[in-house]
Enzyme design. Structure first.
Site: not given
Ligand code: AGP
Length: 613
Positions: A27, A102, A486
């Protein structure tokens, strides 16, 4: 976009936090840190730039004691990656410490007001503002949870927060708005995390915190409150993923593991949704009656990156199956172009994470205009799945590699199912066509396995001929044009080679000027009604000295006479071919990147789920 983690329990927290943070590294991984509250309430913070292994080295031998802690792995949004900008952040006193995922959009105005009031800032981050804001609130509001929610009410933007405070030992407060946050429950203590893999080695029981909700977490209790601070009962979800599933299972990279998982992932996405008796489709979390569906005159699909490419394939499927217009937009454009939407519009969002800020905002924009919102998503309990009117889950399992592979083929599988579902609802799809599609879909998992068994080595071998090149072009037609896009994205994001996807028919309108032997061209030339056109395209390219890597249907001898290299896929009806043509382009990107020594699972500058605009 970052990963936060926290623990309050019976065990020493340091090792648990480091382990949890490692499982969140996908992440964000440009800096990391932990903060641990000792029995005397004193909080010790350790932070550093770089990956979590740097943090591990920093704390080795420091004997950090304490059973309450928060941790963070960062993907910088405000302030460059550095020790000072690494979370956790503290207030002036060091008695309140916070981790955040955030963006606080009003951080600048809050910072100047707090600085004017005498607060001293030590970082460039938006997050540190929250710590100082809370420091002020705690001067009058002694209830820790109330103070946190009061401070959070002054924030604009997105946040998942984990907060500890010296005056409230053994307590961790969590609150979220627009950023994901799960609470893990176990007999040895309780956890918070941005995502499930972080808690999986310790528990399979999780609570998904929703926007506006907060939680007071102690070693033997978890209390959840709604936005008016009323205590609420939350459903405990049982995670079926075991820790190993979320690990690499012996593959060198998550990306390769996830490419190989596609047979099972597509199988599970189809499982239980096709009734072979009448070739109808049903979904566990989504159903519209024919009457409901009749009112929709227009379909919009919107997403980002790879998920956007899935939508482009979906356009072909839905327009062919439903005979109604279907527009596809990149989410970051859709949300600002004021699209014509009302209650006769159906808006489909596609997202692996269910947290992508642009796609989420596009969905909210559509909902605000009265559209019916349907999301195709891979993460149970993610924000999009909780806000959409209807949800179709892809059952790809955790996708850890930043480059999306199995989620993409599962998104396609879900779109095929949806086409049959809507086509039958609308009466625009004859049973024969539905049967061809559903029976063809059911055969795909074995075709995926066949391809991987027979062509992976050939694909790896081909990659040796091209991994030093600096530019690639990918070309395809009709339902495989999105696969050219893609394939180019896969190569770009994992190998850092410049690559473009193009509709093959456009070559003569410009790109053919680029053709030389230094720029390999990947051409999707599978058996289809545009096959002859594709053959002419690669002949034109060859005539100009270009190098062709063709993806062709097994048994095709014509293409091999023209192309320099050929990767063969099993025979499949053209309309279903995108699920198969996905895999060679994924593998080609993987092996080229491997030869270039790239950080395949965590490419530079990228994060797995982009929860910032
Ligand atoms: C795909 O390989 C990329 N990592 C990226 O484009 C991704 O598809 C995009 O960010 C959308 O993510 P989502 O599916 O989680 O919404």
């Amino acid at each position: 976009m970052c990963g936060i983690a926290g623990y309050v329990g019976k065990k020493q927290a340091a090792a648990i936090l480091i382990d949890s943070l490692k499982r969140l590294e996908y992440r964000g991984y440009d800096s990391a840190g932990i903060a641990i509250a000792g029995d005397n309430g004193k909080i010790t913070r350790k932070r550093c730039k770089g990956k979590i292994s740097n943090l591990e080295k920093l704390i080795r031998g420091k004997n950090l004691k304490g059973t309450t802690a928060v941790g963070h792995t960062r993907w910088a949004t405000h302030g460059c990656p550095s020790d000072e900008n690494a979370h956790p952040h503290a207030d002036c006193s060091g008695r309140t410490v916070i981790v955040h995922n955030g963006i606080i959009e009003n951080h600048a105005s809050l910072r100047s007001a707090l600085s004017a009031a005498g607060h001293k800032f030590n970082s460039e981050t938006d997050t540190e503002v929250i710590a100082h804001l809370l420091e002020d609130v705690l001067k009058s509001e002694k209830d820790f949870l109330k103070a946190v929610t009061s401070a959070a009410s002054k924030l604009e933007g997105s946040y998942a927060l984990g907060i500890i405070n010296s005056d409230n030992p053994g307590e961790l407060i969590a609150v979220r708005k627009d950023s994901p946050l799960v609470i893990g429950l176990s007999a040895d203590g309780n956890f918070i995390a941005s995502d499930v893999p972080a808690v999986l080695p310790y528990t399979k029981e999780v609570i998904y915190l929703e926007d506006g909700q907060s939680a007071r977490i102690k070693k033997d209790s978890v209390e959840v409150f709604d936005s008016s601070l009323k205590k609420i009962k939350k459903k405990i979800s049982k995670i079926t993923w075991d820790p190993v599933t979320a690990e690499k299972q012996g593959y060198r990279h998550f990306m390769l593991k996830e490419i190989h998982e596609q047979q099972r992932a597509v199988q599970e996405t189809l499982l239980g949704r096709i009734n072979r008796g009448d070739s109808s489709v049903s979904f566990e979390d989504f159903n519209l009656t024919a009457k409901d569906f009749k009112k929709y005159k227009k379909i919009f699909m919107t997403a980002c990156g790879t998920a956007y490419h899935a939508c482009l394939v979906g356009k072909f499927l839905l327009e062919d199956g439903l005979k109604i217009p279907c527009e596809v937009d990149i989410a970051s454009e859709f949300r600002y172009r004021n699209p014509p939407i009302d209650d006769t519009t159906l808006v489909i969002t596609v997202s692996q994470s269910g947290e992508t800020a642009d796609t989420l905002a596009a969905m909210r924009e559509a909902a605000s205009k009265g559209a019916y919102t349907l999301t195709i998503c891979n993460v149970l309990g993610s924000t999009m799945t909780r806000e959409a009117d209807g949800v179709i889950y892809t059952h790809a399992g955790p996708e850890i590699g930043v480059a999306s592979t199995k989620a993409f083929t599962c998104q396609l599988a879900a779109l095929y199912l949806l086409t049959v579902y809507f086509g039958r609802l609308r009466g625009s799809m004859p049973v024969k066509q539905a049967r061809e599609m559903t029976e063809g879909l059911l055969k795909l998992p074995l075709k995926i396995k066949k391809f991987l068994d027979e062509q992976e080595q050939a694909t790896e071998k081909i990659s040796h001929n091209y991994f030093k090149k600096n530019d690639f072009l990918y070309i395809g037609r009709h339902v495989n044009y999105p696969l050219a896009l893609e394939g180019a994205l896969k190569l770009k994001e994992t190998s850092y080679i410049h690559a473009e996807g193009y509709p093959s028919g456009e070559m003569k309108h410009g790109p053919i000027a680029l053709v030389d032997e230094e720029m390999p061209i990947v051409a999707i030339v599978n058996k289809s009604f545009v096959y002859e056109k594709m053959l002419s395209n690669i002949q034109e390219i060859k005539a100009r000295g270009g190098k062709i890597i063709a993806i062709a249907t097994e048994g095709d001898t014509e293409t091999a006479k023209i192309a320099d290299d050929v990767i063969y896929i099993p025979e499949v009806p053209e309309i279903l071919s995108p699920i198969l043509t996905s895999i060679p382009v994924q593998l080609l990107a993987y092996y080229i990147s491997l030869l270039r020594g790239c950080d395949i699972d965590q490419p530079r500058n990228l994060a797995k789920s982009v929860t910032v605009e």
